[in-house]
Scaffold this motif. Structure first.
Motif, mmCIF file in Angstrom:
data_model
loop_
_atom_site.group_PDB
_atom_site.id
_atom_site.type_symbol
_atom_site.label_atom_id
_atom_site.label_comp_id
_atom_site.label_asym_id
_atom_site.label_seq_id
_atom_site.Cartn_x
_atom_site.Cartn_y
_atom_site.Cartn_z
ATOM 1 N N UNK A 15 -23.291 10.147 16.783
ATOM 2 C CA UNK A 15 -23.473 9.112 15.760
ATOM 3 C C UNK A 15 -24.395 8.006 16.263
ATOM 4 N N UNK A 16 -24.283 7.662 17.547
ATOM 5 C CA UNK A 16 -25.167 6.653 18.117
ATOM 6 C C UNK A 16 -26.611 7.145 18.093
ATOM 7 N N UNK A 17 -26.811 8.401 18.451
ATOM 8 C CA UNK A 17 -28.162 8.964 18.412
ATOM 9 C C UNK A 17 -28.684 9.005 16.977
ATOM 10 N N UNK A 18 -27.808 9.279 16.031
ATOM 11 C CA UNK A 18 -28.169 9.279 14.615
ATOM 12 C C UNK A 18 -28.575 7.866 14.169
ATOM 13 N N UNK A 19 -27.822 6.869 14.604
ATOM 14 C CA UNK A 19 -28.137 5.479 14.259
ATOM 15 C C UNK A 19 -29.491 5.080 14.820
ATOM 16 N N UNK A 20 -29.759 5.450 16.062
ATOM 17 C CA UNK A 20 -31.046 5.122 16.680
ATOM 18 C C UNK A 20 -32.188 5.744 15.876
ATOM 19 N N UNK A 21 -32.049 7.025 15.561
ATOM 20 C CA UNK A 21 -33.093 7.716 14.807
ATOM 21 C C UNK A 21 -33.315 7.068 13.445
ATOM 22 N N UNK A 22 -32.227 6.735 12.761
ATOM 23 C CA UNK A 22 -32.337 6.149 11.425
ATOM 24 C C UNK A 22 -32.890 4.726 11.500
ATOM 25 N N UNK A 23 -32.487 3.989 12.517
ATOM 26 C CA UNK A 23 -32.994 2.621 12.693
ATOM 27 C C UNK A 23 -34.510 2.620 12.884
ATOM 28 N N UNK A 24 -35.014 3.584 13.631
ATOM 29 C CA UNK A 24 -36.464 3.674 13.849
ATOM 30 C C UNK A 24 -37.176 4.000 12.537
ATOM 31 N N UNK A 26 -36.079 3.176 9.546
ATOM 32 C CA UNK A 26 -36.014 1.936 8.769
ATOM 33 C C UNK A 26 -37.082 0.949 9.235
ATOM 34 N N UNK A 27 -37.238 0.845 10.542
ATOM 35 C CA UNK A 27 -38.220 -0.073 11.121
ATOM 36 C C UNK A 27 -39.634 0.280 10.680
ATOM 37 N N UNK A 28 -39.931 1.565 10.632
ATOM 38 C CA UNK A 28 -41.265 2.032 10.246
ATOM 39 C C UNK A 28 -41.483 1.985 8.734
ATOM 40 N N UNK A 29 -40.416 1.723 7.978
ATOM 41 C CA UNK A 29 -40.535 1.701 6.523
ATOM 42 C C UNK A 29 -40.541 3.076 5.901
ATOM 43 N N UNK A 30 -40.071 4.065 6.642
ATOM 44 C CA UNK A 30 -40.081 5.444 6.135
ATOM 45 C C UNK A 30 -38.979 5.710 5.119
ATOM 46 N N UNK A 140 -37.233 3.766 22.186
ATOM 47 C CA UNK A 140 -38.631 3.544 21.806
ATOM 48 C C UNK A 140 -39.547 3.538 23.029
ATOM 49 N N UNK A 141 -39.029 3.095 24.157
ATOM 50 C CA UNK A 141 -39.850 2.990 25.374
ATOM 51 C C UNK A 141 -39.856 4.272 26.199
ATOM 52 N N UNK A 142 -38.721 4.974 26.234
ATOM 53 C CA UNK A 142 -38.596 6.132 27.117
ATOM 54 C C UNK A 142 -38.463 7.461 26.380
ATOM 55 N N UNK A 143 -38.230 7.396 25.069
ATOM 56 C CA UNK A 143 -38.047 8.629 24.312
ATOM 57 C C UNK A 143 -36.700 9.285 24.525
ATOM 58 N N UNK A 144 -35.774 8.561 25.155
ATOM 59 C CA UNK A 144 -34.435 9.091 25.417
ATOM 60 C C UNK A 144 -33.507 7.940 25.777
ATOM 61 N N UNK A 145 -32.213 8.200 25.686
ATOM 62 C CA UNK A 145 -31.217 7.234 26.179
ATOM 63 C C UNK A 145 -30.282 7.894 27.187
ATOM 64 N N UNK A 146 -30.439 9.194 27.390
ATOM 65 C CA UNK A 146 -29.644 9.889 28.400
ATOM 66 C C UNK A 146 -30.455 9.999 29.693
ATOM 67 N N UNK A 147 -29.742 10.244 30.783
ATOM 68 C CA UNK A 147 -30.383 10.481 32.087
ATOM 69 C C UNK A 147 -31.313 9.345 32.511
ATOM 70 N N UNK A 148 -30.861 8.124 32.272
ATOM 71 C CA UNK A 148 -31.562 6.940 32.756
ATOM 72 C C UNK A 148 -30.566 6.087 33.538
ATOM 73 N N UNK A 288 -34.860 -5.420 16.846
ATOM 74 C CA UNK A 288 -34.091 -4.201 16.606
ATOM 75 C C UNK A 288 -32.646 -4.452 16.233
ATOM 76 N N UNK A 289 -32.166 -5.690 16.430
ATOM 77 C CA UNK A 289 -30.840 -6.025 15.915
ATOM 78 C C UNK A 289 -30.787 -5.741 14.414
ATOM 79 N N UNK A 290 -31.835 -6.117 13.707
ATOM 80 C CA UNK A 290 -31.887 -5.917 12.254
ATOM 81 C C UNK A 290 -31.808 -4.431 11.907
ATOM 82 N N UNK A 291 -32.644 -3.631 12.518
ATOM 83 C CA UNK A 291 -32.741 -2.223 12.137
ATOM 84 C C UNK A 291 -31.515 -1.426 12.564
ATOM 85 N N UNK A 292 -31.027 -1.675 13.784
ATOM 86 C CA UNK A 292 -29.850 -0.942 14.267
ATOM 87 C C UNK A 292 -28.615 -1.285 13.443
ATOM 88 N N UNK A 293 -28.469 -2.538 13.070
ATOM 89 C CA UNK A 293 -27.306 -2.950 12.282
ATOM 90 C C UNK A 293 -27.381 -2.405 10.858
#
Length: 302
Positions: A15-24, A26-30, A140-148, A288-293
């Motif tokens: 769900x967190x990964x889904x939120x990140x994808x959807x937030x991006x 939203x940010x792009x206006x897609x 957005x910076x690394x293309x991932x949130x795992x293995x960092x 990103x507070x706006x888009x993630x929320x």
């Protein structure tokens, strides 16, 4: 069945990964999301706020809803009304509550008596909405949130607690460095370690900032004196070696980024030089507070 967001672990990893994808998106206006059309969302603020209030007010409005700002001192709670009574009253008027307050128990109690979604916009224990936005920024910076590796340097506060739990949940390494006596909550560490048993994340708490930032991809800091602790200013003397500066950053990964949840006290937890060098990251993080929320609210109000 209603869903609350009081802790980052109220969401599953997917769900967190889904939120990140959807937030991006939203940010792009897609996409245009009107999940809150016709809904009224109460924003209860017991603490001062800039980013949290603005991002939620704008976000609710953009999603077609009506944000209602409620200053804590203007309610009967300030005169002793029990939170359970406030929750039961507000349930008759509102479709959701966002609350920013001191006591985490207060938020938990409110959620028991308010039969629609409750979002924790900050307590003394956790700040999960901030970490959602931070994870979006990292992706957005690394293309991932795992293995960092995320290194948090400073006070073992609500943000540090949430980073630990997020690392254990998602499966990235977290190292928190604080002066002795200012470590994160034992409860948060316990939850993070339990989650890490499933994901393989490394969870570390140390009193050595150099050890913490070694090979880190993200070096993260926050103010040393949080709201409500202004009488503890003498503790700044104990934090002198925990400033994120050029020397400390030299121990991190070559491509490391520096993040700060703001507001920043430059010259204390972060040098002005490093702050300005990573200002684009830090202010993307704030945006990103706006888009993630918005993405979070879309999930909760399905």
């Amino acid at each position: 069945m209603k869903r609350d967001f009081l802790n980052i672990s109220d969401l599953k990893k997917d769900e967190i990964l889904q939120i990140i994808d959807y937030a991006i998106k939203l940010k792009k206006g897609n996409v245009q999301d009107q999940s809150l059309k016709g809904k009224s969302i109460g924003l209860i603020f017991m603490k001062p706020s800039t980013r949290t209030r603005l991002s939620f007010e704008v976000g609710v409005y953009q999603m077609g809803g009506q944000p209602i700002y409620i200053q804590g001192s203007s309610t009967q709670m300030s005169r002793g009304e029990e939170i359970k009574d406030t929750g039961r009253v507000m349930a008759r008027y509102l479709d959701g509550i966002v609350i920013r307050t001191y006591s985490h128990k207060e938020v938990e109690d409110l959620s028991r008596y308010f039969d629609k979604p409750v979002i924790n916009a900050l307590t003394d224990y956790l700040h999960p909405c901030q970490i959602l936005a931070d994870l979006q920024t990292i992706y957005e910076r690394f293309g991932k949130v795992e293995n960092i590796k995320v290194a948090f340097v400073g006070d073992g506060n609500n943000v540090a607690n949430t980073w630990l739990i997020a690392g254990g949940l998602i499966g990235f390494n977290v190292s928190v460095a604080t002066p002795e006596g200012f470590e994160p909550s034992g409860k948060a560490v316990h939850e993070a370690l339990k989650l890490a048993q499933e994901t393989g994340a490394s969870i570390e708490v140390t009193n050595d900032p150099v050890e913490a930032v070694k090979d880190a991809d993200v070096v993260y800091t926050d103010v040393w004196v949080s709201m409500g602790q202004e009488n503890e200013k003498e503790k700044k003397e104990l934090f002198k070696e925990f400033t994120v500066n050029r020397h400390l950053l030299s121990h991190a990964s070559k491509n490391a980024i520096v993040m700060h949840c703001l507001p920043a006290h430059k010259g204390e937890e972060i040098s002005e030089e490093i702050f300005e060098e990573f200002a684009d990251v830090i202010f993307d993080e704030a945006e990103n507070r706006l888009h993630a929320q918005k993405a979070l609210m879309s999930l909760l109000f399905k």
